[in-house]
Design a protein around this motif. Structure first.
Motif, short mmCIF file in Angstrom:
data_model
loop_
_atom_site.label_atom_id
_atom_site.label_comp_id
_atom_site.label_asym_id
_atom_site.label_seq_id
_atom_site.Cartn_x
_atom_site.Cartn_y
_atom_site.Cartn_z
N VAL A 1 1.53 -1.02 -0.29
CA VAL A 1 -0.25 0.00 -0.02
C VAL A 1 0.90 0.86 -0.22
O VAL A 1 0.69 2.09 -0.44
CB VAL A 1 -0.78 0.01 1.18
N MET A 2 2.08 1.41 1.35
CA MET A 2 2.77 2.11 0.98
C MET A 2 3.72 2.62 -0.50
O MET A 2 3.77 4.35 -0.65
CB MET A 2 3.90 2.52 2.37
N TRP A 3 4.00 1.60 -0.38
CA TRP A 3 4.79 1.56 -2.38
C TRP A 3 3.90 2.19 -3.21
O TRP A 3 4.00 2.61 -3.98
CB TRP A 3 5.44 0.38 -2.17
N THR A 4 2.22 1.85 -3.24
CA THR A 4 1.86 2.49 -4.24
C THR A 4 1.42 3.42 -4.77
O THR A 4 1.04 4.26 -5.38
CB THR A 4 0.11 1.46 -4.15
N LEU A 5 1.60 4.06 -2.93
CA LEU A 5 1.90 6.12 -2.93
C LEU A 5 2.08 6.61 -4.07
O LEU A 5 1.83 7.49 -4.11
CB LEU A 5 1.34 6.34 -1.20
N GLU A 6 3.51 6.08 -3.15
CA GLU A 6 4.66 6.69 -4.23
C GLU A 6 4.82 6.75 -5.61
O GLU A 6 5.61 7.66 -6.16
CB GLU A 6 6.20 5.78 -4.01
N VAL A 7 3.68 6.10 -6.34
CA VAL A 7 3.95 5.69 -7.91
C VAL A 7 3.71 6.87 -7.55
O VAL A 7 3.41 7.82 -9.28
CB VAL A 7 2.83 4.50 -8.10
N PHE A 8 1.73 7.55 -7.37
CA PHE A 8 1.55 9.11 -7.68
C PHE A 8 2.67 10.31 -7.07
O PHE A 8 1.45 11.92 -7.97
CB PHE A 8 0.55 8.90 -6.94
N THR A 9 3.35 10.25 -6.87
CA THR A 9 4.22 11.21 -6.40
C THR A 9 5.20 12.03 -7.95
O THR A 9 4.32 13.45 -7.16
CB THR A 9 5.41 10.97 -5.09
N ALA A 10 5.42 11.53 -8.35
CA ALA A 10 6.18 11.72 -9.25
C ALA A 10 4.77 12.79 -9.54
O ALA A 10 5.07 14.21 -10.32
CB ALA A 10 6.95 11.36 -9.72
N PRO A 11 3.92 12.07 -10.74
CA PRO A 11 3.16 12.37 -11.04
C PRO A 11 2.15 14.67 -10.90
O PRO A 11 2.16 15.22 -11.13
CB PRO A 11 1.28 12.32 -11.49
N LEU A 12 2.31 14.22 -9.75
CA LEU A 12 1.66 15.01 -8.22
C LEU A 12 2.38 16.51 -8.61
O LEU A 12 2.23 17.55 -8.98
CB LEU A 12 1.27 14.83 -7.24
#
Length: 409
Positions: free
Chosen positions: A297-308
Motif C-alpha cells: 500500500v505504501m509503495w503504491t502511494l509513491e507511484v503517484f508522487t512524481a505526476p503530482l
C-alpha cells in the motif's frame, strides 16, 4: 498461560523502550548538527569561492561515499561483534567534522570535511540499526523504528530552523556574512558534543543490547546466506529509490514553473518533514499490527508522487509533497524494521550495510537520470519514475509471497 504478560517480560520491554528513546535523543541531536550544516554548506562554499559545479559534485560524491562505505562497516561490525565501537567511531567522525567547518579558509578543505561527515554517517548507520533492531523486537519493530525516525526528524527540523533564526537575528542578507556562517557551524558543535555524550551514555547503560532480542524475533539463526525474500526486498527497495525525486530537483522545478511562490518552497519542505515524522510512527504501528501487507500500500502511494509534483498545479504539488513525506517516513522506519524480520541477528549489520549501499547507489543513479530526463521534458521524468515504482511494487509482492512461503516452512 498464553496471553499473560510476565513481570520479567514487562521489565525487559520497558528497558528496550528506554534504549530506543535514548538512541532517539542521540539521533535528534545528531540530526540537528548535520542537517543544520547541510542547510548552510552550499552557501558557505560559494562565499569561499566554489563554483556551482564544485558544490554539486562535492555533495553528490559525499553522498555516494557515505552509502558505499556502509557495506564495509556492516560486515566489519558483524565480524568483530564490536557494534558499539563502530557506531561510536562513526558518530565521532561525523559530528566532529562539522564544527571544524568554522575554521576552514578554502572551499577545498570544506569539501574534505563534507566527505568526512558523510563517511562517518555511513560508518555508524549499519551498527546503529542493528543495535536498535534488538530492542525493537520487544516493543514492536515498526513502533521502535518509527519512534526513532520521528525523533530523528524533529532534529532535522530544529537544526535548520535555529540557524535560520540566527541569520534573522544577525540581519544577514543576500549571500550572507562569512562570519555568520562560521558562527553557525561553531554553534552546531553544541548538539554535536551532546550527541556524542548521549551515545556514550547509551553504551554505558546498555552494554549488550543484543540481550534485549526476543527469541521469537530472531529469524533463521542457522542460516549463513541471505534469504530469497531479502533479495527480492532489496531489488524492490532499489527500484523504489531510483524513482524517488530528490527535493532539490523538485524545488528547481517549482521555481522554474512558478507552481508556488518561491518563499513557500522551503515551507513546503518543512511540512514534508513533519509528515515524515508522523508517517514513520503511524506506518510503524500498522506494520506491527498487520505485518508485511502494509508495505505494498505504501509503495503504491509513491507511484503517484512524481505526476503530482511535476505535472500538477499548486494543490497537486501540496498533495505530492505529502506523499513524498509519507514515503520518506516509510523508508526510514518500516523499511529498516522489515530487514530485522528477514535476517538473523548475527548478520543484521551486514544486511543493513548492503541494503543502504544498494539503496543509495540506486538513488544516486536514479536522481542523475531524472535530472537528464527533466532537461528534455518533465513528462519524461514522470514516465521513468512511475515505471520503476510499478516494478518496485511487483518485486515487493514477490518478496512478500516468498517470505510467507519461507515462514510457513
Amino acid at each position: 498461560m498464553n496471553g499473560i504478560s510476565r513481570p520479567e517480560d514487562d521489565a525487559v520491554r520497558k528497558k528496550a523502550f528506554a534504549f530506543i528513546v535514548l538512541f532517539g535523543v542521540v539521533s535528534l541531536l545528531a540530526d540537528m548538527t548535520y542537517e543544520g550544516a547541510r542547510s548552510l554548506v552550499g552557501q558557505f562554499m560559494q562565499v569561499l569561492g566554489a563554483s556551482a559545479a564544485a558544490v554539486g559534485l562535492a555533495v553528490g560524491a559525499g553522498e555516494f561515499l557515505g552509502y558505499a562505505i556502509r557495506l564495509f562497516s556492516g560486515k566489519l561490525a558483524d565480524r568483530t561483534r564490536r557494534y558499539w565501537t563502530v557506531a561510536i567511531a562513526g558518530y565521532a567522525v561525523q559530528l566532529g567534522a562539522i564544527p571544524l567547518l568554522a575554521l576552514v579558509g578554502r572551499w577545498e578543505l570544506a569539501v574534505l570535511l563534507i566527505f568526512a561527515e558523510r563517511l562517518g554517517k555511513g560508518l555508524r548507520n549499519p551498527s546503529r540499526d542493528a543495535l536498535l533492531s534488538y530492542a525493537a523486537s520487544r516493543t514492536g519493530r515498526g513502533l521502535g523504528f518509527g519512534l526513532h525516525e520521528a525523533m530523528d526528524q524533529i532534529g532535522a527540523f530544529l537544526g535548520p530552523a535555529l540557524l535560520s533564526l540566527l541569520f534573522l537575528l544577525t540581519g544577514t542578507r543576500g549571500a550572507g556574512s562569512e562570519a555568520t556562517y562560521r558562527l553557525g557551524f561553531a554553534l552546531l558543535g553544541i548538539p554535536a558534543v551532546l550527541a556524542v555524550l548521549a551515545v556514550l551514555a547509551a553504551r554505558f547503560l546498555f552494554p549488550r543490547p543484543s540481550d534485549l532480542e526476543a527469541s521469537s524475533h530472531a529469524p533463521h539463526l542457522g542460516r549463513t546466506t541471505f534469504s530469497p525474500a531479502y533479495g527480492w526486498y532489496l531489488a524492490s527497495a532499489a527500484l523504489l529509490a531510483a524513482g524517488v525525486a530528490d527535493f532539490p530537483l523538485v524545488a528547481f522545478h517549482l521555481g522554474r514553473a512558478g507552481a508556488l511562490p518561491e518563499p513557500l518552497i522551503p515551507a513546503l519542505y518543512a511540512g514534508a518533514m513533519a509528515v515524515d515524522a508522523g508517517a514513520a510512527l503511524l506506518v510503524g504501528v500498522l506494520y506491527d499490527r498487520i505485518g508485511f501487507a502494509v508495505l505494498p500500500v505504501m509503495w503504491t502511494l509513491e507511484v503517484f508522487t512524481a505526476p503530482l509534483l511535476f505535472l500538477g498545479g499548486p494543490a497537486a504539488v501540496v498533495a505530492g509533497m505529502a506523499l513524498w513525506g509519507i514515503s520518506m517516513g516509510t523508508q526510514e522506519s518500516v523499511m529498516r524494521a522489515v530487514i530485522a524480520d528477514l535476517v538473523p541477528h548475527d548478520r543484521r549489520a551486514t544486511a543493513y550495510g548492503l541494503f543502504h549501499t544498494v539503496f543509495g547507489g540506486a538513488w544516486f543513479a536514479g536522481s542523475a537520470l531524472m535530472g537528464l530526463l527533466y532537461d528534455r521534458a518533465p513528462a519524461y521524468l514522470v514516465v521513468f519514475s512511475v515505471t520503476v515504482q510499478v516494478l518496485s511494487v511487483m518485486a515487493l509482492l514477490i518478496a512478500w509471497r516468498v517470505h510467507r512461503r519461507e515462514h510457513a516452512s
